[in-house]
Design a protein around this motif. Structure first.
Motif, PDB file in Angstrom:
ATOM      1  N   LEU A   1       0.824  -1.201   0.000  1.00 16.30           N
ATOM      2  CA  LEU A   1       0.000   0.000   0.000  1.00 16.30           C
ATOM      3  C   LEU A   1       0.863   1.258   0.000  1.00 16.30           C
ATOM      4  O   LEU A   1       0.530   2.250  -0.672  1.00 16.30           O
ATOM      5  CB  LEU A   1      -0.926  -0.003   1.216  1.00 16.30           C
ATOM      6  CG  LEU A   1      -2.056  -1.038   1.183  1.00 16.30           C
ATOM      7  CD1 LEU A   1      -2.777  -1.077   2.525  1.00 16.30           C
ATOM      8  CD2 LEU A   1      -3.033  -0.719   0.065  1.00 16.30           C
ATOM      9  N   GLU A   2       1.953   1.213   0.733  1.00 16.10           N
ATOM     10  CA  GLU A   2       2.851   2.377   0.763  1.00 16.10           C
ATOM     11  C   GLU A   2       3.418   2.650  -0.626  1.00 16.10           C
ATOM     12  O   GLU A   2       3.500   3.809  -1.061  1.00 16.10           O
ATOM     13  CB  GLU A   2       3.984   2.113   1.768  1.00 16.10           C
ATOM     14  CG  GLU A   2       4.833   3.343   2.091  1.00 16.10           C
ATOM     15  CD  GLU A   2       5.890   3.634   1.031  1.00 16.10           C
ATOM     16  OE1 GLU A   2       6.239   4.820   0.821  1.00 16.10           O
ATOM     17  OE2 GLU A   2       6.375   2.667   0.402  1.00 16.10           O
ATOM     18  N   LEU A   3       3.786   1.590  -1.330  1.00 16.66           N
ATOM     19  CA  LEU A   3       4.341   1.743  -2.681  1.00 16.66           C
ATOM     20  C   LEU A   3       3.270   2.239  -3.646  1.00 16.66           C
ATOM     21  O   LEU A   3       3.544   3.087  -4.507  1.00 16.66           O
ATOM     22  CB  LEU A   3       4.901   0.405  -3.158  1.00 16.66           C
ATOM     23  CG  LEU A   3       5.582   0.396  -4.533  1.00 16.66           C
ATOM     24  CD1 LEU A   3       6.745   1.378  -4.560  1.00 16.66           C
ATOM     25  CD2 LEU A   3       6.050  -1.014  -4.881  1.00 16.66           C
ATOM     26  N   VAL A   4       2.051   1.737  -3.509  1.00 15.93           N
ATOM     27  CA  VAL A   4       0.944   2.176  -4.360  1.00 15.93           C
ATOM     28  C   VAL A   4       0.674   3.666  -4.157  1.00 15.93           C
ATOM     29  O   VAL A   4       0.510   4.425  -5.126  1.00 15.93           O
ATOM     30  CB  VAL A   4      -0.329   1.349  -4.048  1.00 15.93           C
ATOM     31  CG1 VAL A   4      -1.574   2.027  -4.600  1.00 15.93           C
ATOM     32  CG2 VAL A   4      -0.200  -0.049  -4.622  1.00 15.93           C
ATOM     33  N   ARG A   5       0.650   4.100  -2.923  1.00 14.78           N
ATOM     34  CA  ARG A   5       0.388   5.516  -2.627  1.00 14.78           C
ATOM     35  C   ARG A   5       1.515   6.403  -3.147  1.00 14.78           C
ATOM     36  O   ARG A   5       1.280   7.519  -3.594  1.00 14.78           O
ATOM     37  CB  ARG A   5       0.226   5.702  -1.121  1.00 14.78           C
ATOM     38  CG  ARG A   5      -1.021   5.026  -0.538  1.00 14.78           C
ATOM     39  CD  ARG A   5      -1.140   5.286   0.953  1.00 14.78           C
ATOM     40  NE  ARG A   5      -2.328   4.656   1.534  1.00 14.78           N
ATOM     41  CZ  ARG A   5      -2.283   3.653   2.400  1.00 14.78           C
ATOM     42  NH1 ARG A   5      -1.111   3.164   2.817  1.00 14.78           N
ATOM     43  NH2 ARG A   5      -3.408   3.123   2.866  1.00 14.78           N
ATOM     44  N   ARG A   6       2.734   5.889  -3.085  1.00 10.42           N
ATOM     45  CA  ARG A   6       3.895   6.689  -3.490  1.00 10.42           C
ATOM     46  C   ARG A   6       4.052   6.784  -5.001  1.00 10.42           C
ATOM     47  O   ARG A   6       4.483   7.809  -5.528  1.00 10.42           O
ATOM     48  CB  ARG A   6       5.161   6.089  -2.854  1.00 10.42           C
ATOM     49  CG  ARG A   6       6.457   6.799  -3.209  1.00 10.42           C
ATOM     50  CD  ARG A   6       7.544   6.486  -2.198  1.00 10.42           C
ATOM     51  NE  ARG A   6       7.627   5.067  -1.902  1.00 10.42           N
ATOM     52  CZ  ARG A   6       8.317   4.204  -2.651  1.00 10.42           C
ATOM     53  NH1 ARG A   6       8.987   4.612  -3.718  1.00 10.42           N
ATOM     54  NH2 ARG A   6       8.380   2.928  -2.310  1.00 10.42           N
ATOM     55  N   THR A   7       3.701   5.723  -5.721  1.00 11.15           N
ATOM     56  CA  THR A   7       3.952   5.673  -7.159  1.00 11.15           C
ATOM     57  C   THR A   7       2.719   5.904  -8.022  1.00 11.15           C
ATOM     58  O   THR A   7       2.846   6.192  -9.217  1.00 11.15           O
ATOM     59  CB  THR A   7       4.539   4.305  -7.546  1.00 11.15           C
ATOM     60  OG1 THR A   7       3.582   3.273  -7.261  1.00 11.15           O
ATOM     61  CG2 THR A   7       5.819   4.034  -6.766  1.00 11.15           C
TER      62      THR A   7
END
Length: 219
Positions: A65-71
């Motif tokens: 989820l952190e990667l999805v929000r960041r990218t």
């Protein structure tokens, strides 16, 4: 280019059940990417977790989820219950404007449809639980001994675990040296496939399968 972050989850109890294993999730995600994903696309990361769907502490999902929000990539799961079995969790996630969710088994479903499906699935699970408890109570009242069924299930689980351990030891001589040299899980899987070494079921290796073998070997 459309980007995806995939997340696969299986609980310890579900690993041996048909349709809920990692292989099935890899298959369903692959079907979505081939048949429904906008071309061209890129899978920028894959996250795998062995944890109950009702558990709050799921570090691999948090990373995804952190990667999805960041990218700005889309989170892709095979089935909605692989994300969570709790409708409250799914509803909160759908309210997050930085998270775009795709479910392989429901390729054309929008957020509203996914929310409704999650609510219905939760009600169905609750009903099944109550029905099972009622059936067990009736069986006990008739004098049926229930412990024997659990014993047989335990024996089957032990046999499955022993077979998995044997399979892991079969490829230990290939996997461990590569891992020691710093090879990634994907690189090890690719090397095994290139060498013609099949999985225990005779299929192609995936990074998640290599990871499970390493865990069984205690490395």
């Amino acid at each position: 280019m459309r980007q995806f972050v995939t997340y696969r989850r299986v609980s310890t109890q579900e690993q041996g059940r048909s349709g809920l294993g990692m292989d099935a999730q890899v298959r369903d995600i692959g079907i979505y990417l081939e048949a429904y994903a906008e071309q061209p696309f890129e899978v920028i990361a894959e996250f795998v977790e062995v944890q109950s769907g009702s558990a709050d502490d799921r570090p691999e999902l948090e990373k995804a989820l952190e990667l999805v929000r960041r990218t700005g990539a889309e989170l892709l799961v095979a089935k909605l219950d692989r994300l969570s079995r709790r409708v409250s969790f799914i509803a909160t996630l759908m309210d997050d404007k930085r998270v775009r969710l795709r479910v392989a088994a429901m390729p054309n479903a929008d957020k509203f449809q996914l929310h409704i499906y999650a609510a219905l699935a939760e009600q169905e699970r609750e009903f099944i639980s109550l029905r099972t408890k009622a059936a067990l109570g009736e069986a006990k009242a008739r004098g049926v001994k229930l412990g024997g069924l659990r014993d047989k299930t335990g024996e089957r689980n032990k046999a499955v675990q022993a077979k998995a351990k044997t399979g892991a030891e079969r490829v230990a001589g290939l996997i461990i040296p590569l891992r020691t040299q710093g090879a990634t899980l994907r690189e090890i899987a690719a090397s095994l496939n290139k060498s013609g070494v099949p999985t225990a079921r005779g299929g192609q290796w995936q990074a998640s399968q290599v990871q499970r073998v390493l865990k069984r070997l205690g490395t």
